[in-house]
Design a protein around this motif. Structure first.
Motif, PDB file in Angstrom:
ATOM      1  N   SER A 197     122.972  55.411 -57.106  1.00  0.00           N
ATOM      2  CA  SER A 197     123.787  56.311 -58.131  1.00  0.00           C
ATOM      3  C   SER A 197     125.081  56.184 -57.274  1.00  0.00           C
ATOM      4  CB  SER A 197     122.756  57.863 -58.335  1.00  0.00           C
ATOM      5  OG  SER A 197     124.631  58.728 -59.363  1.00  0.00           O
ATOM      6  N   THR A 198     125.531  56.931 -57.725  1.00  0.00           N
ATOM      7  CA  THR A 198     127.343  57.235 -57.124  1.00  0.00           C
ATOM      8  C   THR A 198     127.281  58.669 -56.557  1.00  0.00           C
ATOM      9  OG1 THR A 198     128.304  58.052 -58.996  1.00  0.00           O
ATOM     10  CG2 THR A 198     128.714  55.394 -58.176  1.00  0.00           C
ATOM     11  N   GLU A 213     134.108  62.914 -58.291  1.00  0.00           N
ATOM     12  CA  GLU A 213     133.291  62.109 -57.853  1.00  0.00           C
ATOM     13  C   GLU A 213     132.708  61.216 -59.354  1.00  0.00           C
ATOM     14  OE1 GLU A 213     129.849  63.405 -55.423  1.00  0.00           O
ATOM     15  OE2 GLU A 213     129.221  65.126 -56.840  1.00  0.00           O
ATOM     16  N   HIS A 247     128.666  57.816 -61.990  1.00  0.00           N
ATOM     17  CA  HIS A 247     127.431  56.908 -62.685  1.00  0.00           C
ATOM     18  C   HIS A 247     125.769  56.367 -62.031  1.00  0.00           C
ATOM     19  CE1 HIS A 247     131.745  55.474 -64.469  1.00  0.00           C
ATOM     20  NE2 HIS A 247     132.300  55.461 -63.022  1.00  0.00           N
ATOM     21  N   TRP A 248     125.253  55.636 -62.502  1.00  0.00           N
ATOM     22  CA  TRP A 248     124.184  55.624 -62.028  1.00  0.00           C
ATOM     23  C   TRP A 248     123.588  54.611 -63.203  1.00  0.00           C
ATOM     24  CZ3 TRP A 248     119.776  57.866 -65.442  1.00  0.00           C
ATOM     25  CH2 TRP A 248     120.171  58.618 -66.209  1.00  0.00           C
ATOM     26  N   GLN A 288     136.988  55.062 -58.660  1.00  0.00           N
ATOM     27  CA  GLN A 288     135.732  54.620 -57.915  1.00  0.00           C
ATOM     28  C   GLN A 288     134.175  54.778 -58.360  1.00  0.00           C
ATOM     29  OE1 GLN A 288     136.172  59.283 -57.857  1.00  0.00           O
ATOM     30  NE2 GLN A 288     137.587  59.241 -55.554  1.00  0.00           N
ATOM     31  N   GLY A 289     134.434  54.775 -59.841  1.00  0.00           N
ATOM     32  CA  GLY A 289     133.130  54.285 -60.150  1.00  0.00           C
ATOM     33  C   GLY A 289     132.483  52.570 -60.924  1.00  0.00           C
ATOM     34  N   GLN A 305     134.077  50.106 -58.609  1.00  0.00           N
ATOM     35  CA  GLN A 305     133.613  49.948 -57.301  1.00  0.00           C
ATOM     36  C   GLN A 305     131.990  49.815 -56.798  1.00  0.00           C
ATOM     37  OE1 GLN A 305     135.571  52.233 -54.263  1.00  0.00           O
ATOM     38  NE2 GLN A 305     135.965  50.973 -53.637  1.00  0.00           N
ATOM     39  N   PHE A 306     131.379  50.968 -57.584  1.00  0.00           N
ATOM     40  CA  PHE A 306     129.419  50.849 -57.587  1.00  0.00           C
ATOM     41  C   PHE A 306     129.846  49.960 -58.688  1.00  0.00           C
ATOM     42  CE2 PHE A 306     126.347  52.446 -59.815  1.00  0.00           C
ATOM     43  CZ  PHE A 306     124.581  52.804 -59.003  1.00  0.00           C
TER      44      PHE A 306
END
Length: 265
Positions: free
Chosen positions: A146-147, A178, A181-182, A207-208, A210-211
């Motif tokens: 998860s982020t 933040e 995302h998981w 940000q999301g 990149q995960f």
């Protein structure tokens, strides 16, 4: 002078060769990867059909879509009942009605609307026996990424007296912006990807992404390594869901480390 001319010609020939050879090699590797990826999906589906329980449940089952729809509903209710007999918080995912629910002993604690979802075409090729193999019993989450933190902790040092308290800087706590995302890997081989986003999202799109790009890169790296040695990469069927950011955060943190999951396609 003649030697310099010959060296210049050789250098030019090498550059031309590399300019032609490298794209061709990359193109062939891309084709090889695409072909072996298709083979991987077909082999996985074939291996599922070869399982004894799948053969047994598939015998006599017709291709009637109405009957199959009732069969899915029956399987869904039986699985939820099975999970309701446990003492653990569970997650039920109803893709038919686009609902994701957090439950405890059959009682719905929280419901979130699935605004969008995408499931691999693999799931739509399953017959009754194969469908029961994946969704006819409770699945367990074995690994989560998860982020956000699972259990965020804030450590604060208490002041010794009122004088020290007065000299401290006091900042009002606020929610962190933040990306939520998981990803959850299940023991039946399915990978769940949950993305939290809506019109009230405060986090940046970058940000999301990149995960997810990191996870995709690691999987691609693993698959390419096998592909280069003419090995068929491992296939893991995936289901991607989009729900609100607040719900994605709340549900992720409410779930136990190895949650029980039931899914209705």
């Amino acid at each position: 002078m003649k030697e310099q001319t010959n060296m210049s010609k050789r250098s030019k020939s090498v550059r031309i060769f590399l300019l032609v050879a490298i794209p061709v090699i990359l193109f062939l590797v891309a084709i090889q990867y695409a072909v072996l990826s298709v083979v991987s999906v077909r082999n996985h589906l074939k291996s599922v059909y070869q399982l004894d329980d799948v053969k047994l449940l598939s015998a006599g089952s017709g291709a009637d879509t109405v009957w199959f729809g009732h069969y899915k509903e029956k399987t869904w209710l039986e699985t939820r009942f099975q999970i309701s007999r446990t003492d653990s918080i569970s997650l039920s995912i109803n893709l038919k009605d686009s609902l994701l629910q957090l439950e405890l002993k059959g009682v719905v604690l929280k419901t979130s609307k699935i605004t969008a979802f995408e499931a691999d075409q693999f799931f739509y090729q399953l017959n009754a026996g194969a469908y029961h193999h994946f969704f006819g019993g409770q699945a367990t989450g074995t690994n989560a990424l998860s982020t956000i933190e699972k259990e965020p902790l804030i450590v604060k040092k208490a002041p010794k007296d009122s004088i020290e308290f007065a000299n401290q800087k006091h900042v009002v706590d606020s929610l962190k912006d933040e990306a939520v995302h998981w990803m959850l890997k299940l023991d039946n081989g399915i990978v769940l990807k949950i993305e939290g986003t809506d019109e009230y999202t405060n986090s940046e799109w970058w940000q999301g992404q990149q995960f997810w790009w990191k996870q995709d890169f690691l999987q691609l790296k693993k698959d390419l390594r096998k592909t280069l040695f003419f090995e068929v990469p491992e296939y893991q069927p995936q289901i991607e869901l989009v729900i609100s950011e607040a719900d994605a955060k709340a549900i992720y943190r409410a779930l136990p480390v190895q949650p029980l999951i039931c899914i209705r396609m």
